[in-house]
Design an enzyme around this catalytic site. Structure first.
Site, PDB file in Angstrom:
ATOM      1  NE  ARG A 255       2.492 -35.678 -24.271  1.00  0.00           N
ATOM      2  CZ  ARG A 255       2.922 -35.901 -25.483  1.00  0.00           C
ATOM      3  NH1 ARG A 255       2.171 -36.523 -26.363  1.00  0.00           N
ATOM      4  NH2 ARG A 255       4.106 -35.493 -25.877  1.00  0.00           N
ATOM      5  N   GLY A 256       1.794 -32.125 -25.316  1.00  0.00           N
ATOM      6  CA  GLY A 256       2.347 -31.817 -26.632  1.00  0.00           C
ATOM      7  C   GLY A 256       1.827 -30.452 -27.060  1.00  0.00           C
ATOM      8  CB  ALA A 257       3.635 -27.500 -28.328  1.00  0.00           C
TER       9      ALA A 257
ATOM     10  CD  GLN B 129       6.360 -37.317 -21.723  1.00  0.00           C
ATOM     11  OE1 GLN B 129       7.348 -37.917 -21.314  1.00  0.00           O
ATOM     12  NE2 GLN B 129       5.976 -36.166 -21.211  1.00  0.00           N
TER      13      GLN B 129
ATOM     14  CG  ASP C 160       6.706 -28.208 -25.393  1.00  0.00           C
ATOM     15  OD1 ASP C 160       7.548 -29.097 -25.603  1.00  0.00           O
ATOM     16  OD2 ASP C 160       5.522 -28.434 -25.091  1.00  0.00           O
TER      17      ASP C 160
ATOM     18  NE  ARG D 272       2.421 -29.345 -19.127  1.00  0.00           N
ATOM     19  CZ  ARG D 272       3.031 -30.296 -19.849  1.00  0.00           C
ATOM     20  NH1 ARG D 272       2.370 -30.941 -20.792  1.00  0.00           N
ATOM     21  NH2 ARG D 272       4.290 -30.587 -19.636  1.00  0.00           N
TER      22      ARG D 272
ATOM     23  CG  ASN E  25      11.285 -30.915 -27.392  1.00  0.00           C
ATOM     24  OD1 ASN E  25      10.058 -30.801 -27.437  1.00  0.00           O
ATOM     25  ND2 ASN E  25      11.889 -32.048 -27.678  1.00  0.00           N
ATOM     26  CE  LYS E  26       8.602 -33.488 -21.687  1.00  0.00           C
ATOM     27  NZ  LYS E  26       8.004 -32.845 -20.484  1.00  0.00           N
TER      28      LYS E  26
HETATM   29  O1  MRU Z   1       5.429 -32.579 -21.347  1.00  0.00           O
HETATM   30  P1  MRU Z   1       4.918 -32.878 -22.711  1.00  0.00           P
HETATM   31  O2  MRU Z   1       4.659 -34.319 -22.962  1.00  0.00           O
HETATM   32  O3  MRU Z   1       3.739 -31.997 -23.066  1.00  0.00           O
HETATM   33  O4  MRU Z   1       6.109 -32.449 -23.660  1.00  0.00           O
HETATM   34  C1  MRU Z   1       5.935 -32.547 -25.042  1.00  0.00           C
HETATM   35  C2  MRU Z   1       7.162 -32.301 -25.803  1.00  0.00           C
HETATM   36  O5  MRU Z   1       8.208 -31.991 -25.262  1.00  0.00           O
HETATM   37  C3  MRU Z   1       7.057 -32.399 -27.295  1.00  0.00           C
HETATM   38  O6  MRU Z   1       8.294 -32.753 -27.837  1.00  0.00           O
HETATM   39  C4  MRU Z   1       6.649 -31.035 -27.854  1.00  0.00           C
HETATM   40  O7  MRU Z   1       5.485 -30.572 -27.252  1.00  0.00           O
HETATM   41  C5  MRU Z   1       6.470 -31.086 -29.297  1.00  0.00           C
HETATM   42  S1  MRU Z   1       4.887 -31.741 -29.692  1.00  0.00           S
HETATM   43  C6  MRU Z   1       4.652 -31.871 -31.307  1.00  0.00           C
END
Ligand code: MRU
Length: 366
Positions: A53-55, A207, A248, A94, A258-259
């Site tokens: 996970r994470g962009a 996270q 993201d 996703r 973002n989250k």
């Molecule tokens: O749902 P996730 O855990 O994939 O969400 C990730 C985030 O919101 C991060 O802040 C974002 O991807 C930046 S990653 C460097």
């Protein structure tokens, strides 16, 4: 990054050059488990169920997913058709992180110029590896540019502790190396800046408390896990000097997905005159969308992620129901912070304001 004396990345290619290995992040911080991905379905499952996970990491996993598709396509009668269809399925795993589409399309373009099955696989493998290395280098540069901002605050405070606040995990686990939001933190810490990080736990999947706290701890960075709602209180009492988050998808007009919960942090930061920075590689900019609130697709996930909390109990993994059995729940995974609340972007090319003009001045080729 170094974890317990070992150099680790969240994704790598096995010695057989076929199997994609990923850290199963669902199991962290209590268990370090590595999963093997050899089929397109496994790649999709790993992205959707958030082993990865994470962009930036989703982008690199998608890129290696194209290699997996090329390998799975070896015996298909319509090889390009098989690979194209697999790519569409991977891209749909996703919806919010733009890196997934970006990574898959970039590798697919190379694959479609190759003539034989082996040439397709080689092209995909090379391009996916190139993306991984580029993203690692981009994050290193984000660290160098962002550390200057933290050092400036440290100087203003005459070397007093700089208190940073971050949300979710935008660390090396979400990228390849260094992280985005954490890269300036690691870099400033390595340069000897006295700093401390408030880590939002980041419900529902935690996270922050599971991953960011684990990462920072492994690097020796002083940090404290807080509830998602504590940030405003800490800001009011002068206990946050700077907010740094990842993203993201950010529009080239400066709106930031973002989250979920990031927007509330930005509002509180604005109300308290605290700088709110977003760290990202250029692969996370969406160069087509104008209005992030209206246009960025926001993922909704299973209500069970809200209803249940997961953790460690009696030495083993545990899953606990919190609300009444009959109460409905909803899981909105991301929100959008409008550009007007963002102090600046920290990119691999430097720091810029959250406006179309400032972003395009750094990236004139788009
Ligand atoms: O749902 P996730 O855990 O994939 O969400 C990730 C985030 O919101 C991060 O802040 C974002 O991807 C930046 S990653 C460097």
């Amino acid at each position: 990054m170094i974890v317990d004396g070992q150099q680790v990345r969240p994704i790598w290619l096995d010695e057989d050059r076929i199997t994609v290995k990923v850290i199963d992040q669902r199991q962290l911080p209590h268990r370090f488990v590595v999963a093997d991905l050899t089929t397109v379905d496994q790649v999709i499952h790993a992205i959707r169920e958030m082993y990865v996970r994470g962009a930036p990491l989703i982008g690199v996993t998608g890129a290696y997913g194209v290699m997996t598709a090329a390998i799975n396509a070896k015996r298909a009668s319509d090889r390009p058709g098989f690979i194209r269809q697999a790519c569409e399925r991977i891209k749909a795993a996703r919806p919010t992180a733009v890196n997934l589409v970006w990574g898959v399309d970039r590798v697919l373009k190379k694959v479609l110029t190759a003539y034989t099955a082996d040439a397709c696989i080689d092209a995909a493998r090379r391009e996916a590896a190139a993306i991984a290395e580029e993203e690692a280098e981009n994050c290193r540069r984000i660290g160098v540019h962002g550390a200057g901002l933290i050092q400036a605050i440290s100087r203003e405070k005459n070397g007093g502790t700089v208190n940073l606040l971050t949300h979710c995990n935008a660390g090396w686990l979400a990228c390849i190396e260094h992280g985005t939001a954490t890269a300036p933190i690691y870099e400033a810490f390595n340069r000897g800046v006295d700093l401390h990080v408030w880590v939002d736990e980041t419900r529902p999947l935690n996270q922050g408390s599971r991953l960011t706290a684990w990462e920072l701890g492994k690097h020796g960075v002083p940090h404290t896990v807080i509830t998602d709602n504590a940030g405003g209180h800490l800001m009011q009492h002068g206990r946050v000097d700077m907010v740094i988050v990842g993203t993201d998808r950010s529009t080239h007009t400066g709106d930031v997905a973002n989250k979920i919960g990031t927007y509330l942090k930005a509002l509180a930061a604005r109300d308290n005159g605290i700088p709110f920075y977003v760290a990202l590689p250029s692969s996370t900019f969406d160069w087509t969308m104008q209005d992030g609130v209206k246009e960025i697709p926001i993922e909704t996930r299973s209500p069970d992620e809200v209803r249940y909390v997961q953790g460690l109990a009696d030495g083993g993994p545990a899953r606990v129901l919190v609300p009444p059995e009959s109460s409905p729940a909803a899981d909105f995974a991301f929100d959008v912070t409008p550009a007007r609340l963002v102090t600046g972007f920290i990119t691999e090319r430097g720091v810029c304001g959250a406006s179309q003009a400032a972003i395009h001045a750094l990236f004139p080729e788009y």
